[in-house]
Scaffold this active site. Sequence first.
Site, short mmCIF file in Angstrom:
data_model
loop_
_atom_site.label_atom_id
_atom_site.label_comp_id
_atom_site.label_asym_id
_atom_site.label_seq_id
_atom_site.Cartn_x
_atom_site.Cartn_y
_atom_site.Cartn_z
CE1 TYR A 103 17.27 10.87 -38.06
CE2 TYR A 103 16.20 12.68 -39.20
CZ TYR A 103 17.34 12.06 -38.75
OH TYR A 103 18.57 12.63 -39.00
CD GLU A 155 20.29 11.63 -36.12
OE1 GLU A 155 20.36 11.60 -37.36
OE2 GLU A 155 20.98 10.88 -35.40
#
Length: 388
Positions: free
Chosen positions: A109, A199
């Site tokens: 992530y 992101e």
Amino acid sequence: MKLHEYQAKGIFEKSGISIPNGQLITEANQASEAVQSINGPPWVIKAQIHAGGRGKAGGVKVENDPAKVVTAAESILGKPLMTKQAGPDGAVVHQLLIEEGIDIEREFYLSMVIDRATASPTMIFSQAGGMEIEEVAATSPELILKEHVDPAVGWMPFQARNFIYKLDPALSPDTARGLMSVMASVYKLFLANDCSLVEINPLVITGEGRVVAVDAKITIDDNALFRQKELLELDDPREKDPLELMAENYNLNYIRLDGNIGAMVNGAGLAMATMDVIKLAGAEPANFLDVGGGASEEMIMRGFEIILKDSRVKAILINIFGGILRCDVLARGVLAAAKKTSISVPLIVRLEGTNVEEGRAILKDSDLEFLVAKDLAEAAELVAKQVS
Ligand code: GDP
Ligand code: MN
């Protein structure tokens, strides 16, 4: 302003971040052609909507058979996708991204946001990336790593190493360099495009050790759009909440929330204080609506109309402190909206300030039914009582 995944991936590509080859389609019958020009099997079919959590809602499919790619495209396109992040009605899928399947070895992530507490761009990294990241954050926060960036210095290679040295198992030197380069690029594109969010989840390490952005999410700071004219063209109004879109058209600051108390307030500070007291009284606001200091009768009318259009609203609180916005203007706007739309929920009014007597008189002389609160605390209690 949110971007679609395919748009965000376009920015990644320009910034030197590897993405899977892919093609955007808007009709299911374009799927078989797309399959022919993209490496596979497997192929990945991805719904292009602004809400996340598509994988768990069936909006991301991995298929090995070209015929199944077409079937998947038919089953997703044109229908609402009920993801956790979309509203109660889901989000209708207008576009699909067909991509080459990536051989995933590890899922990381990676994101960048502005951390308001330290007033700095902050990179967030975790080796526990993928669809469970929210759960990881809740149950194992130590797996979520952060690096604040001093804007005067910029993103430093040692910050990337702070992340990478904690990885278990360790990365090969080549892969580590690839990951460092992605981190540096994310910081650069975050600034260059005036982002409020970048992101990548998952940021993938492939079987061959390549670093690939399998997903992409970018939000642009609305306040910077005046100098990001190219990005403004990527705006997709179909993705917006229809009530928020209507508010935007009338220059109203309106944000839909999850509760059932509609609120109309002037001034952002007073609006936030009103949200707070509604919650203190045990109820939940259905929206944030700041009609602003110099709202016209028309804007009040539209604002009230928007609240009335929200079927979840079970009671309405109007909390106005008349300064530049005069109470009589407010009252006339409310009446105008009430004439157009019937009000079937209790209405609580708290008016103070400029021309308050005139405003009260206008409301009282109308056939509008409402309760009057003498102060903010009483207003919140009254409105909460209506829905308890
Ligand atoms: P989200 O659920 O909306 O965040 O959509 P993602 O793009 O993150 O996709 C969800 C999941 O699908 C990912 O976490 C991956 O596990 C899987 N996925 C997506 N693309 C590929 C791919 O190319 N190959 C493989 N094997 N899995 C993929
Ligand atoms: Mn994702």
